[in-house]
Design a protein around this motif. Structure first.
Motif, PDB file in Angstrom:
ATOM      1  N   ASP A 180      26.779  17.083  12.300  1.00  0.00           N
ATOM      2  CA  ASP A 180      26.508  16.644  13.675  1.00  0.00           C
ATOM      3  C   ASP A 180      25.431  15.578  13.616  1.00  0.00           C
ATOM      4  N   GLU A 181      25.850  14.307  13.525  1.00  0.00           N
ATOM      5  CA  GLU A 181      24.908  13.223  13.252  1.00  0.00           C
ATOM      6  C   GLU A 181      23.933  12.968  14.393  1.00  0.00           C
ATOM      7  N   THR A 182      24.173  13.555  15.554  1.00  0.00           N
ATOM      8  CA  THR A 182      23.187  13.409  16.623  1.00  0.00           C
ATOM      9  C   THR A 182      21.863  14.069  16.248  1.00  0.00           C
ATOM     10  N   LEU A 183      21.921  15.034  15.313  1.00  0.00           N
ATOM     11  CA  LEU A 183      20.704  15.720  14.900  1.00  0.00           C
ATOM     12  C   LEU A 183      19.735  14.783  14.173  1.00  0.00           C
ATOM     13  N   PHE A 184      20.269  13.728  13.534  1.00  0.00           N
ATOM     14  CA  PHE A 184      19.397  12.795  12.836  1.00  0.00           C
ATOM     15  C   PHE A 184      18.422  12.114  13.783  1.00  0.00           C
ATOM     16  N   SER A 185      18.799  12.012  15.036  1.00  0.00           N
ATOM     17  CA  SER A 185      17.939  11.356  16.030  1.00  0.00           C
ATOM     18  C   SER A 185      17.006  12.324  16.735  1.00  0.00           C
ATOM     19  N   SER A 186      17.137  13.596  16.445  1.00  0.00           N
ATOM     20  CA  SER A 186      16.325  14.582  17.155  1.00  0.00           C
ATOM     21  C   SER A 186      14.903  14.621  16.607  1.00  0.00           C
ATOM     22  N   LEU A 187      13.966  14.840  17.502  1.00  0.00           N
ATOM     23  CA  LEU A 187      12.562  14.935  17.116  1.00  0.00           C
ATOM     24  C   LEU A 187      12.341  16.105  16.176  1.00  0.00           C
ATOM     25  N   ASP A 188      12.989  17.226  16.448  1.00  0.00           N
ATOM     26  CA  ASP A 188      12.800  18.429  15.647  1.00  0.00           C
ATOM     27  C   ASP A 188      13.223  18.193  14.201  1.00  0.00           C
ATOM     28  N   PHE A 189      14.376  17.530  14.014  1.00  0.00           N
ATOM     29  CA  PHE A 189      14.872  17.272  12.659  1.00  0.00           C
ATOM     30  C   PHE A 189      13.904  16.386  11.892  1.00  0.00           C
ATOM     31  N   ASN A 190      13.480  15.302  12.507  1.00  0.00           N
ATOM     32  CA  ASN A 190      12.627  14.346  11.802  1.00  0.00           C
ATOM     33  C   ASN A 190      11.252  14.916  11.480  1.00  0.00           C
ATOM     34  N   VAL A 191      10.681  15.662  12.393  1.00  0.00           N
ATOM     35  CA  VAL A 191       9.390  16.285  12.119  1.00  0.00           C
ATOM     36  C   VAL A 191       9.531  17.322  11.008  1.00  0.00           C
ATOM     37  N   ALA A 192      10.585  18.144  11.095  1.00  0.00           N
ATOM     38  CA  ALA A 192      10.771  19.204  10.105  1.00  0.00           C
ATOM     39  C   ALA A 192      10.987  18.652   8.706  1.00  0.00           C
ATOM     40  N   GLY A 232       0.788  -1.223   0.000  1.00  0.00           N
ATOM     41  CA  GLY A 232       0.000   0.000   0.000  1.00  0.00           C
ATOM     42  C   GLY A 232       0.818   1.270   0.000  1.00  0.00           C
ATOM     43  N   GLY A 233       2.024   1.215  -0.563  1.00  0.00           N
ATOM     44  CA  GLY A 233       2.872   2.399  -0.601  1.00  0.00           C
ATOM     45  C   GLY A 233       3.710   2.588   0.644  1.00  0.00           C
ATOM     46  N   ASN A 234       3.674   1.641   1.576  1.00  0.00           N
ATOM     47  CA  ASN A 234       4.490   1.729   2.783  1.00  0.00           C
ATOM     48  C   ASN A 234       5.896   1.240   2.473  1.00  0.00           C
ATOM     49  N   VAL A 235       6.826   2.147   2.284  1.00  0.00           N
ATOM     50  CA  VAL A 235       8.181   1.770   1.874  1.00  0.00           C
ATOM     51  C   VAL A 235       8.972   1.156   3.018  1.00  0.00           C
ATOM     52  N   ARG A 236       8.425   1.215   4.230  1.00  0.00           N
ATOM     53  CA  ARG A 236       9.116   0.621   5.382  1.00  0.00           C
ATOM     54  C   ARG A 236       8.610  -0.788   5.689  1.00  0.00           C
ATOM     55  N   ASN A 237       8.070  -1.431   4.677  1.00  0.00           N
ATOM     56  CA  ASN A 237       7.634  -2.809   4.837  1.00  0.00           C
ATOM     57  C   ASN A 237       7.795  -3.514   3.499  1.00  0.00           C
ATOM     58  N   SER A 238       8.565  -4.579   3.483  1.00  0.00           N
ATOM     59  CA  SER A 238       8.823  -5.302   2.235  1.00  0.00           C
ATOM     60  C   SER A 238       8.221  -6.699   2.279  1.00  0.00           C
ATOM     61  N   ALA A 239       7.710  -7.137   1.147  1.00  0.00           N
ATOM     62  CA  ALA A 239       7.209  -8.502   1.015  1.00  0.00           C
ATOM     63  C   ALA A 239       8.298  -9.421   0.475  1.00  0.00           C
ATOM     64  N   VAL A 247      18.068   2.630   9.035  1.00  0.00           N
ATOM     65  CA  VAL A 247      19.009   3.744   9.186  1.00  0.00           C
ATOM     66  C   VAL A 247      19.073   4.554   7.895  1.00  0.00           C
ATOM     67  N   ILE A 248      19.165   3.870   6.768  1.00  0.00           N
ATOM     68  CA  ILE A 248      19.249   4.560   5.475  1.00  0.00           C
ATOM     69  C   ILE A 248      18.018   5.424   5.240  1.00  0.00           C
ATOM     70  N   HIS A 249      16.863   4.875   5.575  1.00  0.00           N
ATOM     71  CA  HIS A 249      15.602   5.590   5.358  1.00  0.00           C
ATOM     72  C   HIS A 249      15.549   6.871   6.179  1.00  0.00           C
ATOM     73  N   ALA A 250      15.947   6.787   7.440  1.00  0.00           N
ATOM     74  CA  ALA A 250      15.841   7.942   8.333  1.00  0.00           C
ATOM     75  C   ALA A 250      16.916   8.982   8.072  1.00  0.00           C
ATOM     76  N   THR A 263      19.053   9.277   5.260  1.00  0.00           N
ATOM     77  CA  THR A 263      19.373   9.719   3.900  1.00  0.00           C
ATOM     78  C   THR A 263      18.153   9.719   2.990  1.00  0.00           C
ATOM     79  N   MET A 264      17.512   8.583   2.865  1.00  0.00           N
ATOM     80  CA  MET A 264      16.417   8.450   1.897  1.00  0.00           C
ATOM     81  C   MET A 264      15.352   9.528   2.085  1.00  0.00           C
ATOM     82  N   THR A 265      14.822   9.637   3.303  1.00  0.00           N
ATOM     83  CA  THR A 265      13.735  10.588   3.538  1.00  0.00           C
ATOM     84  C   THR A 265      14.184  12.039   3.433  1.00  0.00           C
ATOM     85  N   PRO A 266      15.214  12.468   4.170  1.00  0.00           N
ATOM     86  CA  PRO A 266      15.577  13.890   4.078  1.00  0.00           C
ATOM     87  C   PRO A 266      16.045  14.318   2.694  1.00  0.00           C
ATOM     88  N   VAL A 267      16.843  13.497   2.027  1.00  0.00           N
ATOM     89  CA  VAL A 267      17.321  13.870   0.697  1.00  0.00           C
ATOM     90  C   VAL A 267      16.161  13.905  -0.297  1.00  0.00           C
TER      91      VAL A 267
END
Length: 409
Positions: A323-335, A145-152, A245-248, A250-254
């Motif tokens: 500063d790779e700690t930012l990848f884990s921050s709530l603010d970064f991921n929401v933004a 259903g378009g959920n890229v975080r689940n593979s068959a 890890v790749i999704h969070a 690189t894939m999503t932000p880029v």
């Protein structure tokens, strides 16, 4: 050929190039040259739903396919802002060409950030720069259903040490034209759907059996039809980092930055047409602005906001790389997730306001003020990884975020 790939994946040093770029012009100049070619064929690409071969040839001639590849591998080490700028320039000319280029660069970023140091993937980076390869992406399957975080489909380890992957992909954009496909899959046959890896498959690794066709309202030149993917390769082709890890990181932000840049280019082209229409109407009326001018003002305002969003997203991503700690921050991921939602909706608003500024002239398909193609193409933006899915996934993080208590917070 499989033995050669095993050699590449067993410690052989990849070919490296210094990448003499003297006389080629700046990245922006080369992107403009490719965009000029794309513009010449944009109408035919849209009308015929065909791959924008001329634009891709121009991008390759300008050595832009490997612009983000490090110089040590023959590329130019361009940052995300430079890649986004190239996407924007292409987007002003041909939406499909721009989106194809953006999707390719997203895959390059994934291989670069998470495969570097792996001999096979280092060689892929060198070949992208040397041969201007085009990478396609396969992340959508028929049952998820378009959920890229689940593979068959799963990577299957065979007795001879090779791997097999058979995947029913509802969409592989420009799959038939790509030199390689980068695909998600379950890590193993006994892995759960969310335990995913990313696999780089060169053209000789796979067979594509055509499935669902691609006859759409817009973005017709991306040729995003379905395929059944049948691949055989080696374990060395699997990126060493899990897809979560790749999704969070690189894939999503880029993707959200580069897609936003493409949509900004489309919106800019529409606003430019609206501006030309309003100016011409004002000249004919001896300086009196036509009623559509109010809609042009709205279009310009939306465009400024859109461009600022994309620039902010690129800046945030570069800061996280430092500063790779930012990848884990709530603010970064929401933004960065909201960037996709807000940029897509703002782009649609800018193009729609441009259409209303031009009125019937914009609605026509046969005039200089026509905005039909731009509107049809930009309407795809809220549907690519549907905005509703993104907003639903952000509900919990949003509840955890503090509500600002000051104006400048």
């Amino acid at each position: 050929m499989l033995d050669a790939w095993r050699d590449q994946g067993s410690g052989a040093e990849p070919a490296r190039f210094e990448g003499d770029i003297a006389g080629r012009g700046s990245l922006a100049q080369r992107a403009d040259a490719a965009a000029a070619v794309a513009a010449q064929h944009a109408a035919a690409v849209d009308r015929d739903g065909r791959f924008p071969a001329e634009a891709l040839a121009a991008l390759k001639e300008g050595r832009l396919m490997g612009m983000a590849v490090p110089r040590a591998f023959g590329g130019e080490g361009a940052d995300i802002a430079a890649v986004a700028d190239a996407c924007f320039r292409l987007g002003r000319s041909c939406s499909s060409s721009a989106l194809i280029f953006a999707m390719h660069q997203i895959k390059v970023a994934c291989v670069l950030r998470h495969g570097a140091g792996s001999p096979f993937h280092d060689q892929v980076l060198a070949d992208i720069a040397a041969h201007q390869w085009l990478l396609a992406s396969s992340t959508t399957e028929g049952l998820n259903g378009g959920n890229v975080r689940n593979s068959a489909a799963a990577v299957e380890a065979l007795e001879d040490g090779s791997i097999a992957l058979d995947r029913d992909s509802t969409v592989i954009s420009y799959g038939a034209q790509a030199d390689a496909i980068v695909t998600t899959a379950r890590r193993a046959v006994d892995a759960v759907g969310s335990d995913q890896v990313l696999v780089v498959l060169l053209r000789d690794h796979y067979r594509l059996d055509p499935g669902q066709s691609w006859d759409t309202l817009g973005m017709r030149g991306t040729c995003s039809r379905g395929f059944k993917l049948h691949a055989r390769g080696t374990a060395a082709q699997v990126l060493p980092v899990g897809y979560d890890v790749i999704h969070a990181r690189t894939m999503t932000p880029v993707a959200h930055v580069l897609w936003g840049a493409v949509w900004s280019g489309i919106a800019t082209a529409a606003v430019e047409r609206a501006q030309g229409f309003i100016r011409a109407a004002a000249r004919r009326a001896k300086g009196q602005l036509p009623p559509g001018a109010v809609h042009y003002t709205r279009a310009q305002t939306a465009l400024r906001s859109l461009r600022a969003m994309v620039r902010d997203g690129a800046t945030r991503y570069e800061a996280a790389l430092a500063d790779e700690t930012l990848f884990s921050s709530l603010d970064f991921n929401v933004a960065l997730n909201l960037l996709k939602v807000e940029a897509s909706e703002t782009a649609v608003s800018a193009v729609m306001s441009s259409l209303r500024a031009c009125g019937l002239s914009g609605y026509r398909n046969d005039g200089e003020s026509s905005i039909g193609r731009h509107l049809r193409d930009v309407l795809s933006s809220p549907l690519m990884i549907n905005n509703d899915r993104i907003l639903a996934s952000l509900a919990t993080p949003a509840l955890m975020s503090a509500v600002p208590t000051g104006l400048m917070d």
